[in-house]
Write a protein that holds these residues in place. Structure first.
Motif, mmCIF file in Angstrom:
data_model
loop_
_atom_site.group_PDB
_atom_site.id
_atom_site.type_symbol
_atom_site.label_atom_id
_atom_site.label_comp_id
_atom_site.label_asym_id
_atom_site.label_seq_id
_atom_site.Cartn_x
_atom_site.Cartn_y
_atom_site.Cartn_z
ATOM 1 N N GLU A 171 -33.565 35.895 -2.040
ATOM 2 C CA GLU A 171 -32.312 35.778 -2.730
ATOM 3 C C GLU A 171 -32.443 36.820 -4.048
ATOM 4 O OE1 GLU A 171 -30.718 31.899 -3.264
ATOM 5 O OE2 GLU A 171 -32.018 31.181 -1.313
ATOM 6 N N ALA A 172 -33.464 36.627 -4.911
ATOM 7 C CA ALA A 172 -33.257 37.750 -6.070
ATOM 8 C C ALA A 172 -33.122 39.249 -5.692
ATOM 9 C CB ALA A 172 -34.861 37.477 -6.685
ATOM 10 N N ALA B 102 -29.519 39.277 -4.735
ATOM 11 C CA ALA B 102 -28.572 39.128 -5.782
ATOM 12 C C ALA B 102 -28.288 40.515 -6.297
ATOM 13 C CB ALA B 102 -29.168 38.210 -6.617
ATOM 14 N N THR C 195 -25.732 42.522 -4.336
ATOM 15 C CA THR C 195 -24.561 41.638 -4.422
ATOM 16 C C THR C 195 -23.795 42.100 -5.786
ATOM 17 O OG1 THR C 195 -25.414 39.888 -3.047
ATOM 18 C CG2 THR C 195 -23.638 39.488 -4.489
ATOM 19 N N THR C 196 -24.508 42.171 -6.725
ATOM 20 C CA THR C 196 -23.649 42.876 -7.921
ATOM 21 C C THR C 196 -23.261 44.016 -8.034
ATOM 22 O OG1 THR C 196 -25.513 43.001 -9.214
ATOM 23 C CG2 THR C 196 -24.904 40.767 -9.278
ATOM 24 N N ILE D 153 -23.823 36.206 -0.947
ATOM 25 C CA ILE D 153 -24.685 35.705 -0.249
ATOM 26 C C ILE D 153 -24.509 34.458 0.334
ATOM 27 C CG2 ILE D 153 -27.315 34.737 -0.826
ATOM 28 C CD1 ILE D 153 -27.541 36.541 -3.079
ATOM 29 N N ARG E 75 -26.422 30.886 1.967
ATOM 30 C CA ARG E 75 -27.615 30.182 2.106
ATOM 31 C C ARG E 75 -27.314 28.960 3.136
ATOM 32 N NH1 ARG E 75 -26.092 31.436 -2.691
ATOM 33 N NH2 ARG E 75 -27.477 32.751 -4.178
ATOM 34 N N TRP F 47 -26.860 38.370 3.565
ATOM 35 C CA TRP F 47 -26.070 38.857 2.638
ATOM 36 C C TRP F 47 -24.991 39.784 3.353
ATOM 37 C CZ3 TRP F 47 -25.884 44.707 1.838
ATOM 38 C CH2 TRP F 47 -25.283 44.855 0.378
#
Length: 161
Positions: free
Chosen positions: A137-138, A141, A144-145, A152, A154, A161
Motif C-alpha cells: 500500500e505504501a 500510495a 497514486t499521488t 487504491i 482495499r 491500484w
C-alpha cells in the motif's frame, strides 16, 4: 464466429462441433431435479457488465434492481435450490447488495471469503499472512499521488491500484 456487444465488438469463436444449449431440456432437468445448485456472478450476469473505467458497483449508493432481488428470493425460497452469488468485490459491498435475500449464499473476493445460506462468514484459508499489505500500500500510495485518476482499492485479501 459470432460478435457480441454494443459499445465494442468482440468476436467469440465456436468450434465446428458447437451445439447450442437446449433451453427446453434445461427447464425439464431443473423441474425433475431434487437438489439444484445455482452459481451466479454479479457483474455481467445479475447486472450489466460495466465496461467503463470505474466499476459502478463500487459506488456507495449502487443498488440492484428489485426485479433481480425478487427473482433471487423466489429461487432461494425453494428448499431444493442452493443459490450462491460469486463476486470479486469485497464482503461489505456484496452483503449490502444481497443481504436482504434469505437463504442466499455469498462468495466474495473470488471465493476468498464465503458464507452459506446466511451463516457465518468463513475464510477459505484462515490465518492468511497479510503483513505484505502495509508495504504494498505504501508503494501504491506513491504512484497514486503521481497518477491522475488512480486510486487504491482495499479488500480483505488483496489491494489493487
Amino acid at each position: 464466429a459470432v460478435g457480441f456487444g454494443l459499445a465494442s465488438f468482440r468476436m467469440v469463436g465456436m468450434g465446428i462441433d458447437f451445439k447450442a444449449l437446449d433451453t427446453q431440456q434445461v427447464l425439464l432437468s431443473y423441474r425433475q431435479a431434487t437438489q439444484r445448485v445455482v452459481l451466479l456472478d454479479w457483474g455481467g450476469t445479475l447486472s450489466p457488465a460495466d465496461t467503463a473505467f470505474y466499476d459502478m458497483r463500487e459506488q456507495s449508493l449502487y443498488e440492484l434492481p428489485e426485479s433481480v432481488l425478487s427473482a433471487l428470493r423466489i429461487l432461494c425460497a425453494d428448499p431444493a435450490n442452493h443459490v450462491m452469488i460469486i463476486s470479486g468485490l469485497g464482503r461489505d459491498k456484496v452483503q449490502a447488495a444481497f443481504g436482504s435475500v434469505p437463504n442466499l449464499s455469498l462468495a466474495v473476493e473470488h471465493g476468498f471469503s464465503y458464507r452459506i445460506k446466511g451463516g457465518q462468514w468463513v475464510q477459505l484459508l484462515p490465518g492468511v499472512d497479510t503483513s505484505w499489505r502495509e508495504i504494498a500500500e505504501a508503494i501504491m500510495a506513491v504512484y497514486t499521488t503521481r497518477t491522475n485518476g488512480s486510486f487504491i482499492q482495499r479488500k480483505g485479501s488483496s489491494v489493487t491500484w
